[in-house]
Motif scaffolding. Structure first.
Motif, PDB file in Angstrom:
ATOM      1  N   ARG A  47      42.726  49.496  36.797  1.00  0.00           N
ATOM      2  CA  ARG A  47      41.575  49.776  37.654  1.00  0.00           C
ATOM      3  C   ARG A  47      41.044  48.583  38.421  1.00  0.00           C
ATOM      4  NH1 ARG A  47      37.975  53.251  33.350  1.00  0.00           N
ATOM      5  NH2 ARG A  47      39.557  54.835  32.896  1.00  0.00           N
ATOM      6  N   VAL A  48      41.231  47.358  37.851  1.00  0.00           N
ATOM      7  CA  VAL A  48      40.471  46.231  38.365  1.00  0.00           C
ATOM      8  C   VAL A  48      40.889  45.848  39.783  1.00  0.00           C
ATOM      9  CG1 VAL A  48      41.915  44.363  37.426  1.00  0.00           C
ATOM     10  CG2 VAL A  48      39.454  44.020  37.719  1.00  0.00           C
ATOM     11  N   TRP A 100      41.949  47.716  42.228  1.00  0.00           N
ATOM     12  CA  TRP A 100      41.298  48.613  43.170  1.00  0.00           C
ATOM     13  C   TRP A 100      39.821  48.310  43.343  1.00  0.00           C
ATOM     14  CZ3 TRP A 100      42.961  50.994  46.977  1.00  0.00           C
ATOM     15  CH2 TRP A 100      44.262  51.467  47.011  1.00  0.00           C
ATOM     16  N   LEU A 101      39.160  48.058  42.223  1.00  0.00           N
ATOM     17  CA  LEU A 101      37.730  47.777  42.308  1.00  0.00           C
ATOM     18  C   LEU A 101      37.488  46.495  43.092  1.00  0.00           C
ATOM     19  CD1 LEU A 101      36.151  48.705  38.888  1.00  0.00           C
ATOM     20  CD2 LEU A 101      35.935  49.853  41.084  1.00  0.00           C
TER      21      LEU A 101
END
Lengths: 444, 444
Positions: free
Chosen positions: A280-281, A283-284
């Motif tokens: 996820r990181v 993309w964030l």
């Protein structure tokens, strides 16, 4: 039916291997595979060793490539060679793709010539192509055969073939002329010629993208897709169960990316916090950095904001509606792309359709927003909010609907760029529109 | 392969029915169905009439329920009866469900007794159950049959059966004892007993949710799922192609709802602007109304905002990152629910895992945000932004991950409530957290 996993886990936890073996023996291979996939890798390897050899193979084929890879790392070399030699050629190649090159070469050296030849055919096609996922072993028949002759041929040679339910029909130079179903071979007059029951097949080209061909196989509801080379010669079959797997894997990826994350490739509850964070990181961070744009836009209007603090109150509402409108449009069009209903050539039609849809949505929401904001705050604030909603919805739907097409045309996965980028883009431009309208209406 | 549609459309547009018929005759039924689905209903009905009767049926079965419904409305009663009588019982019921009750009753009256009886079996199960989607016509064999006897039985009775590749095995009281594949019947010694080649089947219960059973059929890679009643008696088979359709329809719905819209049920490019707007406007209104919450929250802090306008600059950035973190978590967990990897019972584990994931993500983004905002604005603004990011990410991931589980437990489709609601919720609470931290740090 699905109590295998807890019972198996309990037996393994209490080191009762006899009970575990009994549970494993009682369940169909696909169920065992499903249970193994949700166990910790070590328990999964123990359970795998408890399976008799012929069942072990069926179970192994039911595992995902990642689970197969994990299992192979925990098994001894002999065990791996035994499993490897017994796999269908396409599954063998799938496993080779997951293994380090040195291990793969060693494994290939240890299987017999036939198996190596079949594997080599599949290995000869580019990664991601149907050729790489097809089964190169099949029984073909000729149009001039009678149904009885064809059926006898299937009986003689069917053992090595992954599927015998779709029987490809070829001419003298191995060119595909059609298919005949085992059902037709069996249910019609055995004296009929194969030519009389020939169906025009839905084919795939060996170099074609595997996902595209798999979707065709699944959507057209056929049990197998004949795969041909550049000269229309039959080189293999893509079976519906392999096709379904390919489509499901693509669906997992699309779903994950539409939510702004990379696919996990492991059961969620077994994945570590660090592994989940990793998906996820990135993309964030990308989204966070592009959101800095919104800070920049707002800085431009800091003076306006200082004079009319009330304008700040509507920021999350307006960006929220813009983002949602954009992602609705993006989702619809991404889906239409995936199912082949729309293509990048339709850019103009899609843009026009989404512009009108956005305008209609904006008119509905804008009049509501205008009425409410006029009553609660002031008529001029109402006008600003209403006009901004019309503009933001129109723009967001148009951009949201066309971005997936542009992405596809540029060779980028539409699911990756769509929702998250559109949200950020709509946020920034929506704020620009908002303050521009506010300055004009409030006469600043 | 896919040039049928443009060629067909061109022939129809120039009223060249001979050419259209020739194009239709040359393509396999599934391809014709795919082409018809993308034509305007009127053209589609004209093309349908050009098909010979036996092919028309195969094409009709390849259409979606909505497309079938549209077509039926444009065909004459005689044509509809002919199509209806020829359909498999499950497809017949699917069509009945789409038609007005009066038309349905009239149709049912006009088919023969056998067909009506088979239809009645399927109609006896609740909507949305496997019973409603299964095929009630199958060839069953006994364990004591030899493979030769079993194969003869399949040859004699297979004509009426939707599939003959999975042959269910039943005892004297019609209770399911296993399945045997046609492959095994054909490839093993014909003198063997069926009992020696029995596989434990993956079954479905007739009252079970069709989507759940269909997923099992597809995931376990079987060609058909035997369907049993409360006493384990065999009542039908769910074939993999029907299962794939059910899963695909559920996937369309989930994808649409994850993007905050209702599914279209029609090809996108053929849908009118009003139809598209209808699928989206309700969601936007619900989200817009709940976004009023963010306006209320901000009103609470209007004073703080007036003093520190700079705080307004970060609003879209912070709510954007919160919304994205929440929807990442929701997407992952919704997917895990759909594939059966997680269930509402795992609420605690999921919450703990997501809390830690959110904390880790917040730590990464927060330190970055702190560094940048400290340098560009001031150390105290940096502290506020950094701390808010940590808090917002932790909260958003926890809420995003647990909402789908709570929705499922409450009997609501997780895909419906997840992404859009989470975004709104994260926006509102994120703002609360932001200004609370701001007041504390800035000493207001």
């Amino acid at each position: 039916m699905d109590e295998l996993k807890p019972r198996l886990a309990a037996a393994l936890a209490s080191h009762d291997l006899t009970a575990a073996a009994a549970h494993l023996a009682a369940a169909p291979p696909q169920e065992v595979a499903a249970a193994l996939a949700t166990l910790e890798p070590e328990s999964s390897a123990v359970a795998f060793r408890l399976l008799p050899r012929h069942r072990a193979l069926a179970v192994f084929e039911g595992l995902t490539p990642t689970a197969q890879h994990e299992l192979v790392q925990l098994l001894g070399e002999d065990e791996v060679v035994a499993v490897f030699a017994g796999l269908d050629p396409d599954d063998r190649v799938g496993l080779l793709d997951e293994l380090p090159a040195a291990v793969a070469t060693r494994l290939l050296r240890q299987v017999d010539d036939d198996a190596r030849a079949a594997t080599a055919v599949v290995l000869g096609y580019p990664r991601g192509s149907v050729g790489r996922r097809m089964s190169p072993q099949f029984v073909d028949v000729r149009p001039e055969h009678t149904l009885r002759e064809a059926l006898d041929r299937v009986r003689e040679r069917g053992h090595r073939s992954e599927t015998i339910y779709t029987v490809p029909v070829v001419d003298d130079s191995r060119r595909l002329v059609g298919v005949v179903s085992l059902r037709d071979l069996l249910l019609h007059d055995p004296a009929d010629a194969v030519a009389d029951h020939l169906a025009r097949p839905i084919v795939a080209h060996a170099e074609e993208d595997a996902e595209q061909a798999a979707r065709r196989c699944v959507e057209r509801r056929v049990l197998a897709l004949p795969v041909v080379d550049g000269e229309d010669r039959l080189v293999g079959l893509l079976t519906v169960d392999d096709a379904t797997r390919i489509v499901a894997a693509a669906g997992d990826e699309d779903a994950a990316r539409a939510g702004g994350a990379e696919p996990l490739h492991r059961p969620y509850l077994l994945s570590s916090v660090r592994a989940i964070t990793r998906t996820r990181v990135v993309w964030l961070l990308v989204l966070g950095l592009s959101a800095v744009l919104t800070v920049n836009v707002l800085e431009l209007f800091e003076g306006t904001l200082a004079e009319h603090v009330v304008l700040a109150l509507f920021i999350p509402l307006l960006t929220g509606i813009g983002g949602n409108t954009g992602s609705q449009a993006a989702t619809t069009v991404t889906r239409a792309l995936a199912t082949g209903e729309a293509s990048p050539r339709d850019l103009g039609r899609v843009a026009f359709k989404e512009m009108r849809t956005g305008l209609l949505l904006g008119a509905v929401l804008g009049s509501l927003g205008w009425a409410v904001a006029s009553l609660v705050y002031s008529p001029s604030i109402g006008t600003v909010v209403g006009l901004t909603l019309v503009a933001v919805c129109t723009m967001a739907a148009t951009v949201g609907g066309t971005t997936p097409l542009v992405a596809r045309a540029a060779g980028v996965d539409p699911a990756v760029v769509s929702t998250p980028f559109i949200t950020t883009f709509c946020d920034a431009t929506g704020l620009l529109v908002y303050f521009t309208i506010a300055r004009a209406v409030l006469g600043l």
